[in-house]
Design an enzyme around this catalytic site. Structure first.
Site, short mmCIF file in Angstrom:
data_model
loop_
_atom_site.label_atom_id
_atom_site.label_comp_id
_atom_site.label_asym_id
_atom_site.label_seq_id
_atom_site.Cartn_x
_atom_site.Cartn_y
_atom_site.Cartn_z
N CYS A 62 0.86 -1.19 0.00
CA CYS A 62 0.00 0.00 0.00
C CYS A 62 0.89 1.24 0.00
CB CYS A 62 -0.88 0.03 1.24
SG CYS A 62 -1.97 -1.39 1.40
N GLN A 63 0.51 2.24 -0.78
CA GLN A 63 1.26 3.49 -0.79
C GLN A 63 1.08 4.20 0.56
OE1 GLN A 63 -0.07 6.35 -3.67
NE2 GLN A 63 1.85 7.46 -3.63
#
Length: 144
Positions: free
Chosen positions: A57-58
């Site tokens: 996930c960013q």
């Protein structure tokens, strides 16, 4: 928020699709996602550990499973408003279900409400990572 509103994961996905169909454009849908994310229960800072983090996930996402194979629950949080909304949808479909139902349920709501087309590639990857981690926790309780 531990008990799901709908009896099955499939019913939860159908209800989500119906809710999103109500909105005419993606500006409204994003706002709805953000509102859903704001309704997540508080997530204690001391549980925001590397061990609980979802990689891929960013934004920062933490996911913690509880329960057993007969009924699993997930607590999750993110530092992103939209990702928090995605978490709320994921919890609605998967939390409070048996491990078997979690493993067997494909996240069709992602396609049905158009998320696949409207999320950035990094958010799509993050959602996929979150779903994969939840399914992996469920598979592990099944001894899989």
């Amino acid at each position: 928020m531990n008990e799901p509103q709908e009896a099955t994961a499939a019913e939860a996905q159908l209800a989500i699709a119906e809710e999103f169909a109500f909105f005419s454009d993606w500006t409204e849908r994003y706002q709805y996602l953000i509102d859903l994310g704001r309704q997540l229960p508080p997530f204690p800072d001391d549980r925001k550990t590397e061990e609980n983090r979802v990689h891929g996930c960013q934004s920062m996402v933490w996911l913690i499973p509880s329960g057993d194979a007969s009924k699993m629950y997930f607590d999750a949080a993110s530092d992103s408003a939209i990702v928090s909304g995605l978490i709320a949808l994921m919890l609605r479909v998967y939390s409070g279900r048996s491990a078997r139902e979690i493993v067997d349920t494909e996240p069709s709501f992602v396609q049905e409400i158009g998320l696949a087309k409207h999320l950035s590639p990094t958010r799509s990857n993050g959602l996929a990572a979150m779903l994969a981690k939840a399914k992996a926790y469920a598979a592990a309780t099944l001894g899989g």
